[in-house]
Design a protein around this motif. Sequence first.
Motif, PDB file in Angstrom:
ATOM      1  N   THR A 147       5.370  32.781  60.546  1.00  0.00           N
ATOM      2  CA  THR A 147       5.297  33.963  59.681  1.00  0.00           C
ATOM      3  C   THR A 147       6.603  34.748  59.705  1.00  0.00           C
ATOM      4  OG1 THR A 147       2.908  34.131  60.048  1.00  0.00           O
ATOM      5  CG2 THR A 147       4.032  36.111  59.273  1.00  0.00           C
ATOM      6  N   ALA A 148       7.159  34.965  60.909  1.00  0.00           N
ATOM      7  CA  ALA A 148       8.418  35.705  61.021  1.00  0.00           C
ATOM      8  C   ALA A 148       9.539  34.990  60.284  1.00  0.00           C
ATOM      9  CB  ALA A 148       8.783  35.889  62.496  1.00  0.00           C
ATOM     10  N   SER A 149       9.542  33.669  60.354  1.00  0.00           N
ATOM     11  CA  SER A 149      10.559  32.899  59.639  1.00  0.00           C
ATOM     12  C   SER A 149      10.436  33.104  58.136  1.00  0.00           C
ATOM     13  CB  SER A 149      10.410  31.410  59.986  1.00  0.00           C
ATOM     14  OG  SER A 149      11.370  30.633  59.308  1.00  0.00           O
ATOM     15  N   MET A 150       9.208  33.172  57.639  1.00  0.00           N
ATOM     16  CA  MET A 150       9.004  33.403  56.206  1.00  0.00           C
ATOM     17  C   MET A 150       9.416  34.815  55.797  1.00  0.00           C
ATOM     18  SD  MET A 150       5.561  31.266  55.162  1.00  0.00           S
ATOM     19  CE  MET A 150       4.490  31.876  56.457  1.00  0.00           C
ATOM     20  N   PHE A 151       9.414  35.752  56.760  1.00  0.00           N
ATOM     21  CA  PHE A 151       9.912  37.106  56.498  1.00  0.00           C
ATOM     22  C   PHE A 151      11.441  37.128  56.449  1.00  0.00           C
ATOM     23  CE2 PHE A 151       5.714  38.712  57.298  1.00  0.00           C
ATOM     24  CZ  PHE A 151       5.688  40.016  56.833  1.00  0.00           C
ATOM     25  N   GLY A 152      12.089  36.000  56.772  1.00  0.00           N
ATOM     26  CA  GLY A 152      13.539  35.932  56.743  1.00  0.00           C
ATOM     27  C   GLY A 152      14.208  36.088  58.089  1.00  0.00           C
ATOM     28  N   ALA A 153      13.411  36.125  59.179  1.00  0.00           N
ATOM     29  CA  ALA A 153      13.977  36.290  60.516  1.00  0.00           C
ATOM     30  C   ALA A 153      14.562  34.975  61.025  1.00  0.00           C
ATOM     31  CB  ALA A 153      12.902  36.783  61.480  1.00  0.00           C
ATOM     32  N   GLN A 154      15.536  35.098  61.946  1.00  0.00           N
ATOM     33  CA  GLN A 154      16.048  33.952  62.687  1.00  0.00           C
ATOM     34  C   GLN A 154      15.239  33.879  63.984  1.00  0.00           C
ATOM     35  OE1 GLN A 154      18.490  31.667  61.778  1.00  0.00           O
ATOM     36  NE2 GLN A 154      18.222  32.655  59.790  1.00  0.00           N
ATOM     37  N   GLN A 172       5.904  45.901  59.920  1.00  0.00           N
ATOM     38  CA  GLN A 172       6.830  46.979  59.558  1.00  0.00           C
ATOM     39  C   GLN A 172       8.233  46.702  60.087  1.00  0.00           C
ATOM     40  OE1 GLN A 172       4.796  50.406  61.157  1.00  0.00           O
ATOM     41  NE2 GLN A 172       3.593  50.737  59.292  1.00  0.00           N
ATOM     42  N   VAL A 173       8.319  46.170  61.317  1.00  0.00           N
ATOM     43  CA  VAL A 173       9.631  45.844  61.881  1.00  0.00           C
ATOM     44  C   VAL A 173      10.313  44.770  61.048  1.00  0.00           C
ATOM     45  CG1 VAL A 173      10.828  44.830  63.856  1.00  0.00           C
ATOM     46  CG2 VAL A 173       9.017  46.526  64.229  1.00  0.00           C
ATOM     47  N   LEU A 174       9.570  43.715  60.717  1.00  0.00           N
ATOM     48  CA  LEU A 174      10.154  42.611  59.960  1.00  0.00           C
ATOM     49  C   LEU A 174      10.498  43.035  58.535  1.00  0.00           C
ATOM     50  CD1 LEU A 174       7.864  39.692  61.195  1.00  0.00           C
ATOM     51  CD2 LEU A 174      10.262  40.088  61.793  1.00  0.00           C
ATOM     52  N   ALA A 198       8.344  43.333  75.706  1.00  0.00           N
ATOM     53  CA  ALA A 198       7.777  42.313  74.813  1.00  0.00           C
ATOM     54  C   ALA A 198       6.537  42.862  74.115  1.00  0.00           C
ATOM     55  CB  ALA A 198       7.428  41.056  75.595  1.00  0.00           C
ATOM     56  N   HIS A 199       6.512  42.733  72.790  1.00  0.00           N
ATOM     57  CA  HIS A 199       5.338  43.112  72.013  1.00  0.00           C
ATOM     58  C   HIS A 199       4.270  42.015  72.149  1.00  0.00           C
ATOM     59  CE1 HIS A 199       7.438  46.297  69.609  1.00  0.00           C
ATOM     60  NE2 HIS A 199       8.491  45.569  69.972  1.00  0.00           N
ATOM     61  N   THR A 200       3.020  42.379  71.882  1.00  0.00           N
ATOM     62  CA  THR A 200       1.953  41.393  71.776  1.00  0.00           C
ATOM     63  C   THR A 200       1.401  41.434  70.353  1.00  0.00           C
ATOM     64  OG1 THR A 200       0.319  42.993  72.603  1.00  0.00           O
ATOM     65  CG2 THR A 200       1.320  41.485  74.215  1.00  0.00           C
ATOM     66  N   LEU A 201       0.689  40.385  69.987  1.00  0.00           N
ATOM     67  CA  LEU A 201       0.058  40.305  68.669  1.00  0.00           C
ATOM     68  C   LEU A 201      -1.410  39.976  68.880  1.00  0.00           C
ATOM     69  CD1 LEU A 201      -0.112  40.245  65.646  1.00  0.00           C
ATOM     70  CD2 LEU A 201       1.000  38.000  65.647  1.00  0.00           C
ATOM     71  N   HIS A 202      -2.227  41.039  68.932  1.00  0.00           N
ATOM     72  CA  HIS A 202      -3.637  40.838  69.255  1.00  0.00           C
ATOM     73  C   HIS A 202      -4.567  41.711  68.418  1.00  0.00           C
ATOM     74  CE1 HIS A 202      -6.696  39.222  71.899  1.00  0.00           C
ATOM     75  NE2 HIS A 202      -7.211  40.431  72.050  1.00  0.00           N
ATOM     76  N   THR A 203      -4.063  42.819  67.929  1.00  0.00           N
ATOM     77  CA  THR A 203      -4.893  43.761  67.192  1.00  0.00           C
ATOM     78  C   THR A 203      -4.303  44.057  65.818  1.00  0.00           C
ATOM     79  OG1 THR A 203      -3.722  45.729  67.984  1.00  0.00           O
ATOM     80  CG2 THR A 203      -5.501  44.872  69.386  1.00  0.00           C
ATOM     81  N   ALA A 204      -5.089  44.758  65.005  1.00  0.00           N
ATOM     82  CA  ALA A 204      -4.602  45.169  63.694  1.00  0.00           C
ATOM     83  C   ALA A 204      -3.371  46.044  63.830  1.00  0.00           C
ATOM     84  CB  ALA A 204      -5.707  45.912  62.941  1.00  0.00           C
ATOM     85  N   ALA A 205      -3.381  46.935  64.817  1.00  0.00           N
ATOM     86  CA  ALA A 205      -2.225  47.807  65.037  1.00  0.00           C
ATOM     87  C   ALA A 205      -0.990  46.993  65.400  1.00  0.00           C
ATOM     88  CB  ALA A 205      -2.532  48.818  66.134  1.00  0.00           C
ATOM     89  N   ASP A 206      -1.173  45.945  66.225  1.00  0.00           N
ATOM     90  CA  ASP A 206      -0.046  45.072  66.579  1.00  0.00           C
ATOM     91  C   ASP A 206       0.535  44.410  65.331  1.00  0.00           C
ATOM     92  OD1 ASP A 206      -0.508  45.598  69.280  1.00  0.00           O
ATOM     93  OD2 ASP A 206      -1.702  43.784  69.582  1.00  0.00           O
ATOM     94  N   ALA A 207      -0.341  43.848  64.495  1.00  0.00           N
ATOM     95  CA  ALA A 207       0.114  43.141  63.295  1.00  0.00           C
ATOM     96  C   ALA A 207       0.838  44.084  62.341  1.00  0.00           C
ATOM     97  CB  ALA A 207      -1.071  42.484  62.591  1.00  0.00           C
ATOM     98  N   THR A 208       0.282  45.283  62.160  1.00  0.00           N
ATOM     99  CA  THR A 208       0.899  46.259  61.267  1.00  0.00           C
ATOM    100  C   THR A 208       2.279  46.662  61.771  1.00  0.00           C
ATOM    101  OG1 THR A 208      -1.258  47.103  60.577  1.00  0.00           O
ATOM    102  CG2 THR A 208       0.646  48.538  60.229  1.00  0.00           C
ATOM    103  N   SER A 243      -0.543  35.742  58.880  1.00  0.00           N
ATOM    104  CA  SER A 243       0.124  36.434  57.781  1.00  0.00           C
ATOM    105  C   SER A 243       0.413  37.901  58.069  1.00  0.00           C
ATOM    106  CB  SER A 243      -0.735  36.336  56.514  1.00  0.00           C
ATOM    107  OG  SER A 243      -2.001  36.940  56.728  1.00  0.00           O
ATOM    108  N   LEU A 244       0.078  38.378  59.276  1.00  0.00           N
ATOM    109  CA  LEU A 244       0.205  39.787  59.645  1.00  0.00           C
ATOM    110  C   LEU A 244      -0.620  40.676  58.726  1.00  0.00           C
ATOM    111  CD1 LEU A 244       4.017  40.023  60.513  1.00  0.00           C
ATOM    112  CD2 LEU A 244       2.087  39.578  62.046  1.00  0.00           C
ATOM    113  N   GLN A 245      -1.717  40.116  58.216  1.00  0.00           N
ATOM    114  CA  GLN A 245      -2.619  40.848  57.335  1.00  0.00           C
ATOM    115  C   GLN A 245      -3.860  41.311  58.097  1.00  0.00           C
ATOM    116  OE1 GLN A 245      -2.101  41.512  53.945  1.00  0.00           O
ATOM    117  NE2 GLN A 245      -0.055  40.690  54.310  1.00  0.00           N
ATOM    118  N   VAL A 246      -4.375  42.484  57.733  1.00  0.00           N
ATOM    119  CA  VAL A 246      -5.621  42.991  58.303  1.00  0.00           C
ATOM    120  C   VAL A 246      -6.690  42.857  57.220  1.00  0.00           C
ATOM    121  CG1 VAL A 246      -6.803  44.958  59.341  1.00  0.00           C
ATOM    122  CG2 VAL A 246      -4.356  44.605  59.761  1.00  0.00           C
TER     123      VAL A 246
END
Length: 380
Positions: free
Chosen positions: A143-150, A117-119, A103-113, A47-50
């Motif tokens: 999750t990105a799809s639920m944010f409305g991304a393609q 913000q981008v989405l 390429a971004h990674t998704l591993h930490t709270a900072a990554d998720a935040t 959920s990109l939540q911390v």
Amino acid sequence: MPSVHIIGGGVAGYTLARELVQKNYTGTISISDSQGLPYDRPPLSKSLQVEPFAPIAWYVEHGISLFQEDVQELALPTTEDDWIVLATGTTPTLLQVPGAQYAHTLHTAADATALAQVLDSAMFGVQVIVIGAGLIGAEFASTASMFGAQVTLISNSNAPLAPVLGQQLAEQLHADHAQRGIKTITGTVNSIGADHVVVDGERLEAALIVSAIGVEPETTLASNLGLSVEDGIVVDAQQRSISHRQVLAIGDAARVQGEPRAVHWEAAMEDAAQAAATIMDAAPVQRSVPWFWTDRHEMHVETVGEFSKVATTITRENRRGKLQTVFGLDEHGTLVAASMVDGGLMAKAVKRLIARGITPSIEQLEDPSVGPRVLGRDAR
């Protein structure tokens, strides 16, 4: 005064602190983590939540010192009353292709935040490419799809989670992405640019690129301390480093000597419970049957046991004709694993059956009218 210094604020590190508090440990407890307040990792990709495990007040109440610091070296304990516990977790596996830095990674709270913000700020339908369709990649794509991304999801397999879910359910879940508006591509990434990814020679445009191709145990500190490291920090059954009795290692960074490394949430909690027992000189912890879960597209997926031991499978379908449960039997016909979608109590029932060495009949496993309460009845 006796002391426990925990390096790492993930589920293993926090759980150890909580266990020691519950067991009335009389020494000092401290937690060092570069990210500060300990928080749970699964919600990052789901959920990109911390989500912190506990408020700062809890640590103050129990006299636990928190240090936001990146520990690179420290003195090893010199007495039997002092302990260092390495709960350093994992680090993302990095792509080895030209332009991987884009390429971004998704591993930490900072990554998720940062990704949230981008989405949040992007236009509806922004192009997102996710490289890797394992647990993190699939969850973030959802999750990105639920944010409305393609979203375009790139994998080198049409069943990226087969080793842990079984081939059949892994294929179905990966194919389900397309029904949720996510484009899936099976191929090899050749290179990455600031606004594109080249896959098998084809250029794909993207405003956001995320790499989720796996993780490696974080063993830098252990190596600096001269501890034995081989696909993790090597420990015995009591979670003691085989190189130093007063250094324990728990969670995703640890590996019991002679066994494969366990990388899931519940195993980390059990490691922490065992570490607490070792520190308190209590009875060893009874390990449970492996279990983990993942959430995607509003589906809850669970796996119990080990599909690496499976020789044959028995399946159940839901009313729409889609796989709902896959039972795995070993070469002797013994139930050793199961995976399921929205299985309710089924995971608990199967876990109990495997723990007690009970295998229902083929007819019972195949019959969708035989629910988890009936299956689990013989395991009581």
